[in-house]
Design an enzyme around this catalytic site. Structure first.
Site, short mmCIF file in Angstrom:
data_model
loop_
_atom_site.label_atom_id
_atom_site.label_comp_id
_atom_site.label_asym_id
_atom_site.label_seq_id
_atom_site.Cartn_x
_atom_site.Cartn_y
_atom_site.Cartn_z
N CYS A 20 -25.25 -24.15 -4.79
CA CYS A 20 -24.25 -25.15 -6.02
C CYS A 20 -23.43 -23.42 -6.30
O CYS A 20 -24.76 -22.29 -6.10
CB CYS A 20 -25.01 -25.59 -6.63
SG CYS A 20 -25.55 -25.81 -7.92
N ASP A 437 8.27 -1.76 12.51
CA ASP A 437 8.71 -0.50 13.87
C ASP A 437 8.97 -0.82 14.81
O ASP A 437 8.99 -2.13 14.87
CB ASP A 437 6.75 -0.04 13.72
CG ASP A 437 6.86 1.75 14.78
OD1 ASP A 437 7.65 2.34 13.68
OD2 ASP A 437 6.62 1.75 15.52
N ASP A 639 3.53 5.06 10.73
CA ASP A 639 3.53 4.27 10.16
C ASP A 639 2.23 3.69 9.35
O ASP A 639 2.66 2.99 8.22
CB ASP A 639 3.13 2.78 11.82
CG ASP A 639 3.81 2.67 12.57
OD1 ASP A 639 4.97 3.62 12.13
OD2 ASP A 639 4.09 2.74 13.14
#
Length: 748
Positions: A20, A437, A639
């Site tokens: 748990c 791009d 990029d």
């Protein structure tokens, strides 16, 4: 698996015994108490932990010892990520087998307990020797004996529940231990001091343990299904490969294959390594890695990926990457990394679950006190108290976020969408602006020279030879197009020296002692070239083409008109993004004329052209400062800064490694439509997490007061402890089932 830097190391551990959210906190607390641990993330669903530590101050062995001291078992995961035994599936399967046996034992004897303890109430006659009405002592002893196997089946509730108390970190096991322990203890007391037909709660304790175990078994089975993504990927890796050496074919273990080896792949076989085709032609199905169902034709010179399926042809492949460097291994690492981490939305559940069990213990104590003061009989007080202890379940809270992330990232991986971490998965659903791009993203990235022109003092053949001589050293798509153009004309490139690439401007080099500059008009202006002749040359070139100009010795010599065709999916991809409510903007280093033509064709309203690589990141930052959540899609080195600056960077799968490392999402299919799919998956996953959290909170908010009997004085319902156990068992199972619904989510 252990990764190491100069200052820190990271180790992944398999943790056994977590049941748990309280267990997760207990293990994390154990790690943080170790000197030298900088960060520890524990995943309940995967039963794993990732720990970053200072190797000078501690070691994996110390970490494992700390976990064992906290009452759990730990072992290091294997270093090889191509071994099935290193996946969390093996630990989950072991846990599931143990749970099935314990659950079967508990259910069998719990059913017998119900028959013996409640037979007359259910209309089932019992022999006179064990009838509770006439022989309460014999009946009680038999119930006690039948309870012992049930207690053995649920022994972990008691061992782990007690250990958690001793470490001041009570868990769900503690609640079950106290609730069933109280029922058994009260029954034994009555058996000794006050035997009677209604004095025992053995069957209540037995049914509670059996039902909770049943819920845990169903939950573990569903968790095993949810964690199939990594196991499925690893199973793509063949165990052997056929190596060709001096025309002899030998089948070797995949671990013995090295870069440079030549492999033979027969029709119907799985390609074992990343490589390049030397001979042969075949259709290769790459859907298991990219999600693309249509096979791709491969021939000499084409790259192939390990784990993909060879269809109808025979191939000879030269090995490029194996083991941990292969595409398959990198994909597995990305999926593992995303599944291990916690999303920011999990903080609320963590904060609540941190104090959940102590609060429940307090509510149980108040419940017992209030009903005792109200004059309720001992068995009534016990019933309400046990119901409160049993119905409260931190498991659902602990599972709500990681199980949805597990299923969501697994679904993405099967469709070729790789989220680098859980933070990215959450952030993607908030994007309202996507910056694209152009070259290689909206266009195919394989431009072709349409036409070349030169000044009067130069002929076209020399122009092409000089330009190709410089561009043969360039990796830029436009440069490669010029080289291919020279090859088509059977023109020999001029040898050059002093080659230098200037991202965003162009390239320069020396040929026959003269400086050669190739690039956009701005590149020539920067070098002091007189560009007045460009206007006349432009009139001879197609409009809206990509233009490259060349200058030799500071004088304009000519130029090239290139065309980079749009990807077939670009229009539908832009439309899909806009329909999702995401604005689209194109940012490119190309000339505005060509950029605007592309944008107009695609329906993109906002365009930034002539943008240098470092300025792409600045464009992203500008929109972020306006309060927008910005995503960036790109595939090249230029990029990378913008991908890193964006809230979420999407790298096309065919792009450079640096672009992929700067991004948060890698699109393996190299299909722009996957951006919309990734955003759709992110939104579906976060919606599923919110549903899970709502159910978890709502279940406890409504269930605990009913179990405590708050509404009984007003004529409201009460809840028998056995029903409370059944409800608790189903809460976690329901959360897991809800997360598994994500597998039915359409991404297209």
């Amino acid at each position: 698996m252990e990764a190491q830097s100069e200052q820190t190391s990271q180790v992944n551990l398999s943790i056994t015994g977590m049941r748990c959210a309280g267990c997760v906190r207990g293990v994390e607390s154990a790690f943080r108490k170790v000197i030298g641990v900088e960060e520890a993330e524990v995943n309940l669903v995967l039963a794993r932990a990732s720990v970053t530590y200072d190797p000078v101050q501690t070691s994996p062995e110390t970490l494992i010892h700390a976990v064992r001291q906290a009452g759990y078992e730990a072992e290091r995961l294997g270093a090889s990520r191509t071994s099935e035994t290193s996946t969390p599936d093996a630990a989950l399967e072991r846990q599931l087998r143990g749970l099935r046996w314990d659950t079967g034992l508990a259910l069998t004897f719990a059913l017998l307990l119900v028959l013996v303890g409640m037979g007359p109430m259910l209309g089932l006659p019992l022999p006179g020797t064990i009838n509770p009405a006439t022989q309460p002592v014999a009946n009680g002893i038999l119930q006690l004996l039948l309870t012992l196997p049930v207690l053995w089946g649920g022994r972990l509730f008691f061992t782990k529940g007690f250990a958690a108390v001793m470490h001041h970190a009570p868990t769900m096991d503690t609640l079950v231990m106290l609730g069933t322990g109280a029922a058994v203890g009260f029954s034994v007391w009555n058996l000794v001091h006050n035997p009677g037909p209604h004095a025992y709660y053995f069957e209540t304790a037995g049914v509670i343990i059996a039902l909770v175990l049943l819920g845990k078994t169903l939950e573990a089975r569903s968790r095993s299904r949810a964690s199939e993504a990594i196991g499925t990927l690893l199973k793509l890796q063949p165990k052997t490969a056929t190596v060709v050496h001096e025309q002899q074919k030998t089948e070797l273990s995949i671990d013995l294959v090295r870069p440079g080896d030549v492999l033979h792949v027969r029709p119907g076989e799985t390609i074992p390594v990343d490589g390049v085709v030397l001979e042969g032609r075949s259709a290769v199905e790459e859907g298991m890695l990219t999600g693309e169902p249509i096979p791709v034709e491969k021939q000499s010179g084409d790259g192939v990926t390990g784990g993909t399926h060879n269809h109808n042809g025979s191939l000879l492949i030269r090995t490029l990457r194996v083991g941990s460097e292969s595409t398959l291994s990198r994909v597995v690492r990305l999926v593992e990394q995303a599944q291990m981490q916690k999303a920011p939305i999990a903080r609320l559940a963590d904060q609540v679950s941190a104090g959940f069990v102590p609060v429940v213990l307090g509510i149980a104590a108040v419940t017992a006190g209030v009903w005792a003061l109200a004059g309720a009989p001992a068995e009534v007080v016990l019933g309400y108290t046990v119901a409160v202890l049993v119905i409260a379940c931190p498991c659902a809270l602990g599972l709500a976020t990681p199980i949805a992330i597990l299923v969501g990232t697994g679904l993405g991986a099967r469709n070729g969408i790789l989220f680098r971490n859980a933070q990215t998965l959450e952030a993607a659903q908030q994007l309202n602006l996507l910056v694209l791009d152009k070259t290689g993203t909206l266009t195919k990235g394989h431009p072709e020279v349409m036409k070349s022109v030169s000044v009067e003092t130069w002929n076209t053949a020399d122009l092409v030879a000089w330009a190709a001589g410089v561009e043969q050293h360039s990796e830029h798509p436009l440069g490669r197009a010029v080289v291919r153009h020279a090859e088509s004309l059977e023109t020999t490139p001029k040898p050059c020296t002093q080659f230098q690439a200037k991202p965003g401007f162009g390239v320069e080099a020396e040929i026959e002692g003269q400086q050669v500059v190739i690039g956009h008009e701005a590149a020539l202006l920067e070098q002091g070239v007189d560009t007045s002749g460009i206007k006349r040359l432009k009139s001879e070139l197609p409009e809206a083409a990509i233009l490259l100009w060349m200058a030799v010795g500071g004088k304009l010599t000519g130029g090239f008109a290139l065309n980079d065709p749009l990807r077939s999916e670009s229009h539908s991809a832009v439309q899909a993004l806009q329909q999702q409510g995401t604005s689209v903007m194109m940012v490119t280093g190309d000339h505005s004329t060509h950029a605007n033509a592309i944008a107009q064709e695609l329906g993109i309203a906002e365009v930034r052209a002539g943008v240098l690589p470092e300025d792409k990141a600045r464009v992203v930052a500008e929109h972020q400062q306006l309060g927008k959540r910005v995503g960036m899609v790109g595939d090249g080195i230029n990029d990378a800064p913008a991908l890193a600056q964006a809230d979420v960077g999407f790298a096309m799968g065919s792009g450079t490694d640096i672009a992929a490392k700067s991004s948060g999402v890698v699109l393996m299919r190299n299909d722009l439509r996957q951006v919309a799919s990734a955003i759709r998956l992110s939104r579906a996953t976060l919606r599923n997490i919110r549903q899970n959290l709502f159910w978890s909170f709502g279940y406890n908010i409504l269930g605990i007061p009913v179990a405590a009997g708050v509404f009984v004085p007003f004529g409201g319902p009460a809840l028998h402890p056995m029903l409370a156990a059944a409800t608790m068992a189903m809460s976690s199972f329901s959360v897991v089932l809800n997360a598994l619904r994500l597998n039915r989510q359409s991404l297209h």
